[in-house]
Design a protein around this motif. Structure first.
Motif, PDB file in Angstrom:
ATOM      1  N   GLN A 185       0.830  -1.202   0.000  1.00 30.15           N
ATOM      2  CA  GLN A 185       0.000   0.000   0.000  1.00 30.15           C
ATOM      3  C   GLN A 185       0.868   1.258   0.000  1.00 30.15           C
ATOM      4  O   GLN A 185       0.629   2.208  -0.759  1.00 30.15           O
ATOM      5  CB  GLN A 185      -0.921  -0.006   1.221  1.00 30.15           C
ATOM      6  N   THR A 186       1.906   1.248   0.820  1.00 28.76           N
ATOM      7  CA  THR A 186       2.840   2.376   0.849  1.00 28.76           C
ATOM      8  C   THR A 186       3.559   2.504  -0.489  1.00 28.76           C
ATOM      9  O   THR A 186       3.752   3.613  -1.005  1.00 28.76           O
ATOM     10  CB  THR A 186       3.869   2.183   1.982  1.00 28.76           C
ATOM     11  N   ALA A 187       3.948   1.344  -1.064  1.00 26.08           N
ATOM     12  CA  ALA A 187       4.642   1.353  -2.349  1.00 26.08           C
ATOM     13  C   ALA A 187       3.748   1.906  -3.452  1.00 26.08           C
ATOM     14  O   ALA A 187       4.210   2.632  -4.341  1.00 26.08           O
ATOM     15  CB  ALA A 187       5.107  -0.056  -2.701  1.00 26.08           C
ATOM     16  N   CYS A 188       2.462   1.589  -3.401  1.00 21.51           N
ATOM     17  CA  CYS A 188       1.517   2.085  -4.406  1.00 21.51           C
ATOM     18  C   CYS A 188       1.431   3.606  -4.352  1.00 21.51           C
ATOM     19  O   CYS A 188       1.384   4.278  -5.391  1.00 21.51           O
ATOM     20  CB  CYS A 188       0.129   1.482  -4.185  1.00 21.51           C
ATOM     21  N   LYS A 189       1.408   4.137  -3.163  1.00 20.94           N
ATOM     22  CA  LYS A 189       1.305   5.592  -3.015  1.00 20.94           C
ATOM     23  C   LYS A 189       2.570   6.291  -3.517  1.00 20.94           C
ATOM     24  O   LYS A 189       2.522   7.444  -3.954  1.00 20.94           O
ATOM     25  CB  LYS A 189       1.028   5.947  -1.550  1.00 20.94           C
ATOM     26  N   GLY A 190       3.690   5.584  -3.460  1.00 18.60           N
ATOM     27  CA  GLY A 190       4.940   6.170  -3.922  1.00 18.60           C
ATOM     28  C   GLY A 190       5.256   5.881  -5.383  1.00 18.60           C
ATOM     29  O   GLY A 190       6.280   6.355  -5.899  1.00 18.60           O
ATOM     30  N   TYR A 191       4.384   5.118  -6.049  1.00 20.67           N
ATOM     31  CA  TYR A 191       4.678   4.685  -7.419  1.00 20.67           C
ATOM     32  C   TYR A 191       4.733   5.839  -8.427  1.00 20.67           C
ATOM     33  O   TYR A 191       5.659   5.889  -9.253  1.00 20.67           O
ATOM     34  CB  TYR A 191       3.664   3.641  -7.854  1.00 20.67           C
ATOM     35  N   PRO A 192       3.795   6.792  -8.400  1.00 19.61           N
ATOM     36  CA  PRO A 192       3.878   7.910  -9.355  1.00 19.61           C
ATOM     37  C   PRO A 192       5.208   8.665  -9.252  1.00 19.61           C
ATOM     38  O   PRO A 192       5.801   9.046 -10.270  1.00 19.61           O
ATOM     39  CB  PRO A 192       2.688   8.791  -8.970  1.00 19.61           C
ATOM     40  N   LYS A 193       5.677   8.889  -8.030  1.00 21.44           N
ATOM     41  CA  LYS A 193       6.949   9.585  -7.837  1.00 21.44           C
ATOM     42  C   LYS A 193       8.103   8.761  -8.393  1.00 21.44           C
ATOM     43  O   LYS A 193       9.050   9.302  -8.997  1.00 21.44           O
ATOM     44  CB  LYS A 193       7.165   9.864  -6.341  1.00 21.44           C
ATOM     45  N   TYR A 194       8.043   7.427  -8.219  1.00 23.25           N
ATOM     46  CA  TYR A 194       9.081   6.533  -8.756  1.00 23.25           C
ATOM     47  C   TYR A 194       9.114   6.607 -10.278  1.00 23.25           C
ATOM     48  O   TYR A 194      10.190   6.718 -10.883  1.00 23.25           O
ATOM     49  CB  TYR A 194       8.805   5.099  -8.289  1.00 23.25           C
ATOM     50  N   LEU A 195       7.944   6.562 -10.905  1.00 18.29           N
ATOM     51  CA  LEU A 195       7.887   6.640 -12.365  1.00 18.29           C
ATOM     52  C   LEU A 195       8.433   7.970 -12.859  1.00 18.29           C
ATOM     53  O   LEU A 195       9.133   8.039 -13.881  1.00 18.29           O
ATOM     54  CB  LEU A 195       6.448   6.442 -12.850  1.00 18.29           C
ATOM     55  N   GLN A 196       8.105   9.031 -12.147  1.00 22.59           N
ATOM     56  CA  GLN A 196       8.579  10.362 -12.527  1.00 22.59           C
ATOM     57  C   GLN A 196      10.097  10.441 -12.428  1.00 22.59           C
ATOM     58  O   GLN A 196      10.769  11.026 -13.286  1.00 22.59           O
ATOM     59  CB  GLN A 196       7.939  11.410 -11.630  1.00 22.59           C
ATOM     60  N   SER A 197      10.663   9.822 -11.378  1.00 21.69           N
ATOM     61  CA  SER A 197      12.112   9.838 -11.195  1.00 21.69           C
ATOM     62  C   SER A 197      12.817   9.073 -12.312  1.00 21.69           C
ATOM     63  O   SER A 197      13.923   9.431 -12.719  1.00 21.69           O
ATOM     64  CB  SER A 197      12.502   9.263  -9.829  1.00 21.69           C
ATOM     65  N   LYS A 198      12.193   8.009 -12.815  1.00 21.49           N
ATOM     66  CA  LYS A 198      12.784   7.234 -13.905  1.00 21.49           C
ATOM     67  C   LYS A 198      12.798   8.047 -15.193  1.00 21.49           C
ATOM     68  O   LYS A 198      13.716   7.914 -16.022  1.00 21.49           O
ATOM     69  CB  LYS A 198      11.991   5.943 -14.131  1.00 21.49           C
ATOM     70  N   GLN A 199      11.791   8.876 -15.386  1.00 24.96           N
ATOM     71  CA  GLN A 199      11.707   9.685 -16.610  1.00 24.96           C
ATOM     72  C   GLN A 199      12.754  10.788 -16.633  1.00 24.96           C
ATOM     73  O   GLN A 199      13.171  11.239 -17.698  1.00 24.96           O
ATOM     74  CB  GLN A 199      10.312  10.302 -16.735  1.00 24.96           C
ATOM     75  N   THR A 200      13.186  11.213 -15.455  1.00 23.65           N
ATOM     76  CA  THR A 200      14.147  12.323 -15.384  1.00 23.65           C
ATOM     77  C   THR A 200      15.590  11.863 -15.310  1.00 23.65           C
ATOM     78  O   THR A 200      16.502  12.689 -15.264  1.00 23.65           O
ATOM     79  CB  THR A 200      13.843  13.217 -14.164  1.00 23.65           C
ATOM     80  N   THR A 201      15.793  10.533 -15.244  1.00 26.75           N
ATOM     81  CA  THR A 201      17.171  10.018 -15.169  1.00 26.75           C
ATOM     82  C   THR A 201      17.618   9.499 -16.506  1.00 26.75           C
ATOM     83  O   THR A 201      16.809   9.241 -17.380  1.00 26.75           O
ATOM     84  CB  THR A 201      17.268   8.889 -14.126  1.00 26.75           C
TER      85      THR A 201
END
Length: 216
Positions: free
Chosen positions: A200-216
């Motif tokens: 559940q915590t990971a799901c809430k953090g998933y959009p931020k993770y995807l965004q970080s991958k796009q900027t790297t």
């Protein structure tokens, strides 16, 4: 290559609204999770059925997080190794699980096939993920790691109608070795709710993770 049919997907979907627990015994309840179990005479272990809710997380995000192996390695502390494997036209997953050092037990690893479908049923969208152990010739057993070759899980996720997810999971594995029953029971009672809370915590953090991958 698929090892699952319509019957198995239908079985998982049905559990969300019509739990099939006639032969199961109630095992435990924690927060928004209820667990039932069925004794297996041959192995002396249990098949578990888990029914629960994850608040404030949509089912499509849950499914994406469940399927994203790279992301899981960032939040699942027990996943020592997790990657896709292939043998001919057969595709699957290799997964090695860290056993805590204080247990003085060998790690376990799994090689399994996985299939994901989105099913429309009775006006609901249901995300289903089915997995089952499957040998891969190019993933032999490793020294010091115990191969779990009797494993399955069926998962179904749908909206709870309030911005969250209603979830079902059927789970069985035979970890082999002389693991005390008390330890297996403890893992089932605490591990499953704990994993769902982590997810559940990971799901809430998933959009931020995807965004970080796009900027790297």
């Amino acid at each position: 290559m698929s090892m699952f049919g319509k019957v198995e997907f239908d079985e998982a979907c049905k559990e969300l609204d019509e739990p099939q627990i006639e032969d199961y015994e109630f095992f435990t309840e924690s927060h928004d999770v209820r667990i039932y179990r069925l004794y297996n005479d041959q192995s002396g272990l249990y098949t578990y059925k888990i029914y629960g809710f994850m608040k404030d997380v949509e089912p499509d995000i849950c499914a994406q997080v469940y399927m994203d192996l790279e992301y899981r390695k960032t939040w699942d502390t027990y996943a020592k190794e997790l990657r896709e494997v292939q043998e001919g036209d057969k595709e699957g997953i290799y997964w090695q699980v860290n056993y805590p050092s204080y247990l003085f037990m060998s790690n376990r690893d799994y090689v399994y096939m996985r299939q994901y479908r989105v099913i429309e049923k009775d006006g609901k969208t249901i995300h289903c993920v089915l997995t089952r152990s499957e040998p891969f010739g190019n993933e032999p057993e490793r020294s010091g790691v115990i191969r779990v070759d009797d494993y399955l899980s069926y998962s179904a996720l749908t909206s709870d109608g309030q911005g969250g997810t209603k979830a079902f999971m059927k789970y069985y594995d035979n970890p082999k070795g002389n693991i005390p029953t008390m330890l297996i029971n403890w893992a089932a009672k605490t591990g499953v709710p704990g994993f769902l809370s982590q997810m559940q915590t990971a799901c809430k953090g998933y959009p931020k993770y995807l965004q970080s991958k796009q900027t790297t």
